[in-house]
Design a protein around this motif. Sequence first.
Motif, short mmCIF file in Angstrom:
data_model
loop_
_atom_site.label_atom_id
_atom_site.label_comp_id
_atom_site.label_asym_id
_atom_site.label_seq_id
_atom_site.Cartn_x
_atom_site.Cartn_y
_atom_site.Cartn_z
N ILE A 698 21.85 30.70 16.90
CA ILE A 698 20.73 31.29 16.17
C ILE A 698 21.17 32.54 15.40
O ILE A 698 20.56 32.89 14.38
CB ILE A 698 19.56 31.62 17.13
N ILE A 699 22.21 33.20 15.88
CA ILE A 699 22.70 34.39 15.18
C ILE A 699 23.25 34.00 13.82
O ILE A 699 23.02 34.68 12.81
CB ILE A 699 23.78 35.10 16.03
N GLU A 700 23.93 32.88 13.77
CA GLU A 700 24.46 32.37 12.51
C GLU A 700 23.35 31.78 11.64
O GLU A 700 23.32 31.96 10.43
CB GLU A 700 25.52 31.29 12.80
N ASP A 701 22.39 31.10 12.30
CA ASP A 701 21.36 30.37 11.56
C ASP A 701 20.24 31.27 11.03
O ASP A 701 19.82 31.15 9.88
CB ASP A 701 20.72 29.30 12.46
N LEU A 702 19.73 32.15 11.91
CA LEU A 702 18.44 32.81 11.62
C LEU A 702 18.45 34.31 11.88
O LEU A 702 17.38 34.91 12.06
CB LEU A 702 17.33 32.16 12.47
N ALA A 703 19.61 34.94 11.87
CA ALA A 703 19.66 36.38 12.14
C ALA A 703 18.81 37.17 11.15
O ALA A 703 18.27 38.23 11.48
CB ALA A 703 21.10 36.88 12.11
N HIS A 704 18.65 36.64 9.93
CA HIS A 704 17.88 37.35 8.91
C HIS A 704 16.39 37.44 9.25
O HIS A 704 15.65 38.23 8.67
CB HIS A 704 18.05 36.66 7.56
N LEU A 705 15.93 36.61 10.21
CA LEU A 705 14.51 36.63 10.59
C LEU A 705 14.21 37.61 11.71
O LEU A 705 13.06 38.02 11.88
CB LEU A 705 14.07 35.23 11.05
N PHE A 706 15.23 37.99 12.48
CA PHE A 706 14.98 38.70 13.73
C PHE A 706 15.45 40.15 13.69
O PHE A 706 16.48 40.48 13.12
CB PHE A 706 15.66 37.97 14.89
N ASP A 707 14.65 40.98 14.38
CA ASP A 707 15.00 42.39 14.54
C ASP A 707 15.88 42.62 15.76
O ASP A 707 16.59 43.62 15.83
CB ASP A 707 13.73 43.23 14.71
N GLY A 708 15.79 41.71 16.72
CA GLY A 708 16.58 41.91 17.92
C GLY A 708 16.78 40.64 18.71
O GLY A 708 15.97 39.70 18.65
N PHE A 709 17.90 40.61 19.43
CA PHE A 709 18.21 39.51 20.34
C PHE A 709 18.44 40.10 21.73
O PHE A 709 19.14 41.10 21.88
CB PHE A 709 19.46 38.75 19.89
N MET A 710 17.86 39.45 22.73
CA MET A 710 17.93 39.98 24.10
C MET A 710 18.83 39.14 24.98
O MET A 710 18.92 37.91 24.82
CB MET A 710 16.52 40.00 24.71
N ILE A 711 19.52 39.82 25.92
CA ILE A 711 20.26 39.13 26.97
C ILE A 711 19.71 39.55 28.32
O ILE A 711 19.40 40.72 28.54
CB ILE A 711 21.78 39.39 26.88
N ASP A 712 19.54 38.60 29.21
CA ASP A 712 18.95 38.83 30.53
C ASP A 712 20.07 39.04 31.54
O ASP A 712 20.85 38.13 31.81
CB ASP A 712 18.10 37.60 30.90
N LEU A 713 20.15 40.23 32.11
CA LEU A 713 21.19 40.58 33.07
C LEU A 713 20.59 40.83 34.46
O LEU A 713 21.11 41.63 35.24
CB LEU A 713 21.95 41.83 32.61
N THR A 714 19.52 40.12 34.79
CA THR A 714 18.83 40.39 36.05
C THR A 714 19.44 39.67 37.25
O THR A 714 19.07 39.95 38.39
CB THR A 714 17.35 39.99 35.96
N ASN A 715 20.30 38.67 37.01
CA ASN A 715 20.87 37.83 38.08
C ASN A 715 19.84 36.90 38.71
O ASN A 715 20.16 36.15 39.63
CB ASN A 715 21.50 38.67 39.21
N ILE A 716 18.60 36.96 38.28
CA ILE A 716 17.56 36.10 38.84
C ILE A 716 17.87 34.65 38.47
O ILE A 716 18.22 34.34 37.34
CB ILE A 716 16.18 36.50 38.31
N GLY A 717 17.73 33.76 39.46
CA GLY A 717 17.97 32.34 39.22
C GLY A 717 19.40 31.92 39.38
O GLY A 717 19.73 30.75 39.27
N ALA A 718 20.30 32.89 39.67
CA ALA A 718 21.72 32.54 39.81
C ALA A 718 22.02 31.93 41.18
O ALA A 718 23.04 31.26 41.34
CB ALA A 718 22.57 33.80 39.61
N GLY A 719 21.13 32.16 42.16
CA GLY A 719 21.39 31.65 43.51
C GLY A 719 22.66 32.27 44.07
O GLY A 719 22.86 33.48 44.01
#
Length: 763
Positions: A698-719
């Motif tokens: 999506i960064i290559e495709d649609l970066a021009h549409l977005f103000d920000g991209f988020m990454i989730d570092l909570t470890n939730i769901g990793a088991g």
Amino acid sequence: MDPKIELLAPGGDVDAIKAAIIAGADAVYCGLDTFNARNRAANISFEELVGIIRLAHQYQCQIFLTLNIVILENEFKSLAKLLSKLVNTTLDGVIVQDIGMFHLLTKHFPTLDIHASTQLTTHNIGQIPFLKKLGASRVNLSRELNLREIAALTETGRENDITTEVFVHGSLCIAFSGLCYSTSASVGNSGNRGRCSQACREEYETTESGHNFPLNIKDNSAFFDLPALIEAGVHSFKVEGRIKGASYVHTVIDSFRKQIDGFLATGELLEDGERLYKVFNRDLTNSFLKGDLNQSMFIDNPRDNSKNHLKDKLTHNGLKSISVVQIHDAEQELQTEKSQIQASVNDKIKHLSIEKLPLTLSFSGQLGQPLTITVSTQDFIIGQTQLEDKTFTVQSPSLLTLSDDASIDASSIEKRFKSLNNAEFDLLQLVTDDLAPGLSIPFKELTGLKKQVLLLLNHETPVLPAVELPKLARYPKPETHRPKLSILICDEADIALADVTDADIYFKLPDAYKRGCTKYVEFFKQNPRLIPWFSSVLIGKDFDAALNILEQVRPKLIVTNNTGIANRAYELGIKWIAGPFLNTTNSYALLAMQEQFDCHGAFISNEINQNQIKHIARPANFKMLYSIYHPILLMASRQCFFQQSVGCEKPRIDNGCMLSCDKSTSITNLKGDEFAIDKQKAGYPSIYNQDQFLNTEIIEDLAHLFDGFMIDLTNIGAGDKPSPDKELLIQQFELLLSGQSNLATSLGNIVPKSTVLQYHNGL
């Protein structure tokens, strides 16, 4: 106690709707073959809907149309065409999930009454005024609530002049409605689009506790709780079942009708409910309603349980040993009863017609006289097959004159009046035998006569013109502004990551809190850089605690996945961003949140694909955001997933479970796909996909549409799986956003089990 309660029936096809009407339903909800959340139901056509409305109104029964899915950007033109037709019917209401559709309805179709779907996950008192401001007159409450919680919401409903609706019978989702992505993540079959593949009913490899259907729970029934629901102030008792047939619908609705009427007349429950076990059921439970979430809610049989109930009944009646012959005879008797129910229902509904009304127009007039149109319609008399004529006439204001070139003849009449052959009327004849030849009136008067006929046929309600939606303005972000990275954390130890990045840092607040919790008030005051992130589900005291954090901290900005928190933030003048679990998929949702609640931005749903995203129009001064790396939530539940997987020493969930339990395990389906079950302290039991979502495309495709991209570092769901180094992840994503596209491959190596399938499949 308010006796003005409504029994609301499901109608998956025409026969089921007729069965509901004849059984005594006060209202029926049904869907067309598009824009509704039961695409596995037969559903109905628009022409059938018009006939159904007419039939239902003869029996003082209302009809509500389900439009309860999230809407994609390219569908609004078709949706506007449909709504333009619906406003010219006598439909009693529409049931809606999408926030953008609320906006469309209130702006362009204000005569349609709006009900908020259960897909909006309404479970706290803050969400009621939010939905009222959107235009809802009624709210269908979450199925997971108990009586005390329901009473609190109905009281808030009364304060906001909004009625409440509660499911009283039928299938239960183990997941919170609107927040189940179980098959959306793999094949794009989203429950938010009416394509639920029922992963919760699937068979899995035998679990440690010995179960093959660890997510399958019994059907809901509040048959003996009706007095308590009436006392709680619930207006509408809703029965689930739009994929069920006419015999099921008639049996359930007739049983509830008798139970409700008997109680209102005598103050006692007179029905024993045994008929409910003679049609499809997975056994019945009222545990959500009672607030008693226990192991007995589960059943290792997703199919019809009526035969098993019969065997249990024989045992309970004192038959210590049941022979094969006795079982066979009882099953044969049950099958005979089911056939008799079907035959009886078919006999009751066979005379009910939804056919279009026959219509005849007769034109007459002589030179010097007005043009007269005699309109004859026929309507079915209730309970009979004979027809009753209804006739009226209209006349032109001008007198007929001689005309060689522009005379009114059969051809010109047909051209102007053929549109009366529509969803409601079958135009049988245009009779011109008594109209003298070579005569004319101004053609605009002929058009006026047609409008007058339409007005009278439409119960003297003007026919509203079709709405053409104006083109939405697009406000692109400045080309020089690269999307900024943001990170989501939930561990206080991860605050140290602020030293290695200038990214926005969201801190995920829990779903549950101890009473009187003030910990997070001081925490945010001491860490002003952190942006509070509020969860999707906040019930009762947990909503109160979350509100207290919001009101005491008064942060400059929050992210919320809960509309109750969004509403309070708006009231306090706090900037807020709509989180990814508000299922935002279109421009109209962005407009609704901005114009009505001063929303400053939104995460676009991860359920939609590149093509569906790129057409969304950004409003002015509004941020568009997207999560590019996170665990894929499949479902979250108020029920415990461990009871049927690894087992639990507690037979039921108690107050301490939410706050203290932090187990994890996994289940595997028969295809070999493994799913992580994760329970964080102060979080709801959740199931996650085996792969992380990682979308660098999506960064290559649609970066021009977005103000920000988020990454989730909570470890939730990793088991039990090790998580990648967080500092390394931040560094790699920041370099990727700076333009080093070659890092996409190395990120794939750092996160070896990842998928971007949702971005390809879409909805």
